[in-house]
Design an enzyme around this catalytic site. Structure first.
Site, PDB file in Angstrom:
ATOM      1  N   CYS A  60      48.542  28.856  32.624  1.00 37.30           N
ATOM      2  CA  CYS A  60      47.393  27.964  32.360  1.00 37.30           C
ATOM      3  C   CYS A  60      47.788  26.649  31.699  1.00 37.30           C
ATOM      4  CB  CYS A  60      46.366  28.682  31.492  1.00 37.30           C
ATOM      5  SG  CYS A  60      45.726  30.140  32.309  1.00 37.30           S
ATOM      6  N   HIS A  95      41.929  23.566  27.897  1.00 37.73           N
ATOM      7  CA  HIS A  95      41.967  24.589  28.943  1.00 37.73           C
ATOM      8  C   HIS A  95      40.713  25.443  28.822  1.00 37.73           C
ATOM      9  CE1 HIS A  95      43.036  27.783  31.524  1.00 37.73           C
ATOM     10  NE2 HIS A  95      43.288  28.648  30.557  1.00 37.73           N
ATOM     11  N   ASN A 106      37.918  30.660  34.294  1.00 35.92           N
ATOM     12  CA  ASN A 106      39.267  30.176  33.988  1.00 35.92           C
ATOM     13  C   ASN A 106      40.028  29.988  35.308  1.00 35.92           C
ATOM     14  OD1 ASN A 106      41.961  29.923  33.287  1.00 35.92           O
ATOM     15  ND2 ASN A 106      41.943  31.567  31.776  1.00 35.92           N
TER      16      ASN A 106
HETATM   17  N1  ACO Z   1      31.843  44.043  30.336  1.00 37.07           N
HETATM   18  C1  ACO Z   1      31.424  44.864  29.350  1.00 37.07           C
HETATM   19  N2  ACO Z   1      32.253  45.329  28.386  1.00 37.07           N
HETATM   20  C2  ACO Z   1      33.538  44.937  28.424  1.00 37.07           C
HETATM   21  C3  ACO Z   1      34.029  44.073  29.436  1.00 37.07           C
HETATM   22  C4  ACO Z   1      33.121  43.637  30.419  1.00 37.07           C
HETATM   23  N3  ACO Z   1      33.476  42.801  31.429  1.00 37.07           N
HETATM   24  N4  ACO Z   1      35.351  43.863  29.213  1.00 37.07           N
HETATM   25  C5  ACO Z   1      35.687  44.549  28.112  1.00 37.07           C
HETATM   26  N5  ACO Z   1      34.588  45.196  27.628  1.00 37.07           N
HETATM   27  C6  ACO Z   1      34.489  46.056  26.449  1.00 37.07           C
HETATM   28  C7  ACO Z   1      35.819  46.654  26.059  1.00 37.07           C
HETATM   29  O1  ACO Z   1      36.094  47.804  26.814  1.00 37.07           O
HETATM   30  C8  ACO Z   1      35.586  46.922  24.599  1.00 37.07           C
HETATM   31  O2  ACO Z   1      34.857  48.141  24.496  1.00 37.07           O
HETATM   32  P1  ACO Z   1      35.149  49.203  23.326  1.00 37.07           P
HETATM   33  O3  ACO Z   1      34.840  48.465  22.053  1.00 37.07           O
HETATM   34  O4  ACO Z   1      34.213  50.324  23.625  1.00 37.07           O
HETATM   35  O5  ACO Z   1      36.607  49.548  23.425  1.00 37.07           O
HETATM   36  C9  ACO Z   1      34.693  45.795  24.125  1.00 37.07           C
HETATM   37  O6  ACO Z   1      34.106  45.275  25.325  1.00 37.07           O
HETATM   38  C10 ACO Z   1      35.412  44.717  23.379  1.00 37.07           C
HETATM   39  O7  ACO Z   1      36.611  44.356  24.086  1.00 37.07           O
HETATM   40  P2  ACO Z   1      37.568  43.232  23.585  1.00 37.07           P
HETATM   41  O8  ACO Z   1      38.725  43.135  24.534  1.00 37.07           O
HETATM   42  O9  ACO Z   1      37.887  43.432  22.131  1.00 37.07           O
HETATM   43  O10 ACO Z   1      36.635  41.939  23.738  1.00 37.07           O
HETATM   44  P3  ACO Z   1      36.888  40.475  23.284  1.00 37.07           P
HETATM   45  O11 ACO Z   1      35.803  40.048  22.415  1.00 37.07           O
HETATM   46  O12 ACO Z   1      38.306  40.260  22.805  1.00 37.07           O
HETATM   47  O13 ACO Z   1      36.734  39.654  24.654  1.00 37.07           O
HETATM   48  C11 ACO Z   1      38.129  38.555  26.301  1.00 37.07           C
HETATM   49  C12 ACO Z   1      37.636  39.883  25.731  1.00 37.07           C
HETATM   50  C13 ACO Z   1      36.945  37.818  26.828  1.00 37.07           C
HETATM   51  C14 ACO Z   1      39.133  38.854  27.388  1.00 37.07           C
HETATM   52  C15 ACO Z   1      38.798  37.722  25.178  1.00 37.07           C
HETATM   53  O14 ACO Z   1      39.701  38.524  24.472  1.00 37.07           O
HETATM   54  C16 ACO Z   1      39.546  36.485  25.654  1.00 37.07           C
HETATM   55  O15 ACO Z   1      38.973  35.535  26.151  1.00 37.07           O
HETATM   56  N6  ACO Z   1      40.872  36.446  25.458  1.00 37.07           N
HETATM   57  C17 ACO Z   1      41.697  35.231  25.690  1.00 37.07           C
HETATM   58  C18 ACO Z   1      41.915  34.870  27.101  1.00 37.07           C
HETATM   59  C19 ACO Z   1      42.848  33.684  27.172  1.00 37.07           C
HETATM   60  O16 ACO Z   1      42.728  32.718  26.443  1.00 37.07           O
HETATM   61  N7  ACO Z   1      43.848  33.742  28.001  1.00 37.07           N
HETATM   62  C20 ACO Z   1      44.847  32.671  28.015  1.00 37.07           C
HETATM   63  C21 ACO Z   1      44.774  31.816  29.167  1.00 37.07           C
HETATM   64  S1  ACO Z   1      44.738  32.724  30.704  1.00 37.07           S
HETATM   65  C22 ACO Z   1      46.245  32.498  31.531  1.00 37.07           C
HETATM   66  O17 ACO Z   1      47.196  31.939  31.068  1.00 37.07           O
HETATM   67  C23 ACO Z   1      46.361  33.136  32.876  1.00 37.07           C
END
Ligand code: ACO
Length: 331
Positions: free
Chosen positions: A109, A255, A285
């Site tokens: 990214c 980004h 993204n």
């Molecule tokens: N729908 C419903 N529930 C979900 C979903 C979904 N799509 N996805 C995960 N959950 C659940 C999980 O299973 C978890 O449930 P649990 O508590 O029962 O275990 C709960 O939601 C919380 O999950 P987390 O992973 O802790 O959620 P978080 O608030 O961290 O959000 C996300 C996840 C959106 C992926 C976030 O962590 C994020 O944006 N991370 C950074 C991404 C990023 O910046 N990437 C870098 C660039 S990408 C690249 O380089 C290719």
């Protein structure tokens, strides 16, 4: 930067569409990510094809001819072919560019900011006059649609720009600050894509490879935390070393991974909300295409003007990151 352009594929996928295939909800996706829609390319539309569409427009908006392009560089994590030919060669061919250098880079990214760093160096060393840089992704081709924590985040698209030589101080790329730390390589990866990590003796027959191993895997929460800290530090560093105040920035174009990350970084660096460009709600993204697509959004709606001072900031798999300060010089 002489021009900016983008291409958005036509298939709009809503959060409701995901409700039909995985255990998720529009409410969860909106609250945790800010994403409402993303666009997926057609089956016969490869990432290079998306790149060609953006590149064609970038060249015409720069007011130059295809023959004026001296170098083509493409950033992608979803190339048409994993080893060769590069997307840059495919894009050059379809644009009608011959006998000019063309190559791809892999910085996930952060790809577009890495491209700016390369283009700045090539231009300032007088190697080339006009460089076409392209970020092009068909992310849908490497998504695991049974993994609800990743498949809802990403979209397809492309962005392109022409970087041209200039003697005018107010038209230049002021600075690009890129970095990486491979210690975190397992935060975001495609564990066994059909690339050079394929073990010849045990996996000789590629049809045996588990398809899901080619898909993107992400430690979302760990990535989130490190992204906010790194992006904010990166911005503060580039502003300080160029003696530029955050209030002098016309637009901050980060980004587009997650609205919560964008807001958190915006708060830390103290930028006015109205200057922060957000498109993650529409496109999700789109990795290396996300920053140029966001830039083109404000260009198309008339907000981005010649002479505007821009601050870009990216973060992605590798882990890689980078920021840039530049003047937009398109008409
Ligand atoms: N729908 C419903 N529930 C979900 C979903 C979904 N799509 N996805 C995960 N959950 C659940 C999980 O299973 C978890 O449930 P649990 O508590 O029962 O275990 C709960 O939601 C919380 O999950 P987390 O992973 O802790 O959620 P978080 O608030 O961290 O959000 C996300 C996840 C959106 C992926 C976030 O962590 C994020 O944006 N991370 C950074 C991404 C990023 O910046 N990437 C870098 C660039 S990408 C690249 O380089 C290719």
């Amino acid at each position: 930067m002489k021009s900016i352009a983008s291409y958005v594929p036509k298939n709009c996928i809503t959060n409701k569409d995901f409700e039909r295939i995985i255990d998720t909800s529009d409410e969860w996706i909106t609250k945790r990510t800010g994403i409402k829609t993303r666009y997926f390319a057609d089956n016969n539309e490869d990432s290079s094809e998306l790149g060609v569409k953006a590149a064609n427009l970038a060249i015409s908006r720069a007011g130059i001819k295809v023959d004026d392009i001296d170098l083509v560089i493409c950033a992608t994590l979803s190339p048409d072919y994993l080893s060769m030919p590069s997307n840059a060669c495919l894009i050059s061919n379809r644009l009608g560019i011959e006998n000019k250098p063309a190559f791809d880079i892999a910085a996930a990214c952060s790809g577009f900011v890495y491209l700016l760093s390369l283009a700045k160096s090539f231009i300032e060393s007088n190697a080339y006059n006009n460089i076409l840089i392209v970020g092009a992704e068909k992310f849908s081709s490497i998504l695991d649609f049974s993994d609800r924590s990743t498949c809802i985040l990403f979209g397809d698209g492309a962005g392109a720009a022409v970087i041209g030589a200039t003697n005018n101080e107010n038209e230049r790329i002021i600075d690009v600050n890129i970095s990486a730390n491979g210690k975190y390589n397992d935060f975001l990866m495609t564990p066994r894509s059909l690339g050079s990590n394929l073990n010849f003796s045990s996996e000789f027959d590629v049809s045996n490879i588990q398809a899901t191993q080619s898909y993107v895997k992400m430690k979302g929460n760990e990535t989130f935390k490190i992204a906010v800290k790194t992006l904010a530090n990166d911005v503060e560093e580039i502003l300080a070393r160029n003696n530029i105040n955050i209030n002098d920035i016309k637009y901050f174009i980060p980004h587009q991974a997650n609205l919560r990350i964008i807001n958190a970084v915006g708060d830390i660096i103290g930028i006015d909300n109205s200057k922060v460009v957000v498109t993650v709600n529409k496109y999700g993204n789109t990795s290396s295409a996300s920053i140029p697509m966001a830039m083109d959004d404000i260009y198309k709606d008339g907000r981005l003007k010649k002479g505007d001072l821009l601050l870009l900031d990216a973060f992605g798999g590798g882990l890689t990151w980078g920021s840039s300060l530049l003047y937009f010089n398109g008409e």
